[in-house]
Design an enzyme around this catalytic site. Sequence first.
Site, mmCIF file in Angstrom:
data_model
loop_
_atom_site.group_PDB
_atom_site.id
_atom_site.type_symbol
_atom_site.label_atom_id
_atom_site.label_comp_id
_atom_site.label_asym_id
_atom_site.label_seq_id
_atom_site.Cartn_x
_atom_site.Cartn_y
_atom_site.Cartn_z
ATOM 1 C CG ASP A 126 -26.297 15.713 31.508
ATOM 2 O OD1 ASP A 126 -25.494 16.608 31.808
ATOM 3 O OD2 ASP A 126 -27.507 15.919 31.334
ATOM 4 C CG ASP A 183 -29.088 22.672 31.636
ATOM 5 O OD1 ASP A 183 -27.926 22.250 31.622
ATOM 6 O OD2 ASP A 183 -30.077 21.985 31.925
HETATM 7 C C1 GAL Z 1 -28.846 18.678 32.108
HETATM 8 C C2 GAL Z 1 -28.341 18.933 30.720
HETATM 9 C C3 GAL Z 1 -29.538 19.250 29.856
HETATM 10 C C4 GAL Z 1 -30.502 18.076 29.862
HETATM 11 C C5 GAL Z 1 -30.871 17.712 31.293
HETATM 12 C C6 GAL Z 1 -31.672 16.421 31.357
HETATM 13 O O1 GAL Z 1 -27.778 18.405 32.934
HETATM 14 O O2 GAL Z 1 -27.419 19.997 30.733
HETATM 15 O O3 GAL Z 1 -29.139 19.570 28.543
HETATM 16 O O4 GAL Z 1 -29.900 16.985 29.220
HETATM 17 O O5 GAL Z 1 -29.738 17.572 32.104
HETATM 18 O O6 GAL Z 1 -32.042 16.090 32.670
#
Ligand code: GAL
Length: 396
Positions: A126, A183
Amino acid sequence: MIAAKPPMGWNSWNTFGKDIDEKLIFQIADTMVREGYRDAGYEYLVIDDCWSLKERDSDGNLVPDPEKFPHGMKAVADYVHGKGLKFGMYSCAGILTCAGYPSSYDHEYEDARLFARWGVDYLKYDYCNFPRNADGVNRYHTMSMALKATGREICFAACNWGHQQSWNWMRSIGAHMYRSTGDIFDNFRSFMGIFQSQLEHLCQSGPYCFNDLDMLTVGMYNQGNVAIGKPCTDGEYRMQFSLWCLAGAPLMIGADIRNLVPQMKKLLLNKELIRIDQDLECRPPCLVGRRSVMVPEEDRENAVEPLRAVKDQLFTFIKHLSDNEFVIAYYNLFTEERDISFIFADAGVPYSSGYGFDMRDVFTGEELGVKRDYYTVSVPGHDCKVFLCRLAPFHS
Ligand code: GAL
């Protein structure tokens, strides 16, 4: 060989967020086998954010939260492997993960070694809390190299939400898939916006490095961690799943497969749609006819200028598959039922060619026979029709 075809699996984030533990992961692994997900191709079981303690140990290692994972991660990996599945984990290129846990900035090589020791086969990586003056491209490259240095085959699932036009460089730094959007949330606007934003980048997706449209919300009905807005209807889930398959995107299930309603299980296990997603040639779908831009009805007012002008909300695609097969798909973005026509000449097959399409409905299996010139279907609001087709001569 990793990611010769779009990776498929299950990920904990969409439904469970921080509420994960080994019991859940074991049950998901059991379900993936018992209910046929593994045999349908869903092979990775991925634990997302929130699996560790908030501090590294005195040696600098990440530590699985002992309350959630009392037997450690190697034991979880062993269980998952014992079921014939592959095991995925999560870290982040920044200083902390998105949920505030320690992450891999400046720890890339030691963390990669730890993941490899545990038996990790897939790393979602991430982009939260990334230092301002650091070089994002270089840091994804660093983790990619760190994974390779372990000697283990690890699918590198980069997730920097499209920063620095990630579709232009993720393949070259060795990522096997890359998220280029924010997301997904479990509603129509969210998944349609994601698909629309990536349509023009799908030609940069293919074997060994796929554009990841995010984990599916199919079957969630707003249960879980990404519930915002109106829950999706079954028709909207059909749209989402089939669009991901037309795109040849990774298929990572986000729903709680232990409690899925039968029609959603059937959708996620639809052999023809999965075959379309996994097609060898990995060609993006071609938007045909006059319609060139896709804007969900509710988004029209917020749409950027060039998109606002587009009135048409009925879309048709053709996707070329291997072995002379095609997909013809119809999408209705209106909320009411509409007739949609696909004029074969728009896809290079005029009536004068003497060819039409022999069509089969991928949802019902119904054989329609050979259609000539065009085919019009009635599509309910926020729903789709998808057909597998072959060219066939007709005699007039
Ligand atoms: C976001 C990511 C999500 C999930 C989340 C976890 O940045 O896009 O898919 O992994 O963090 O905190």
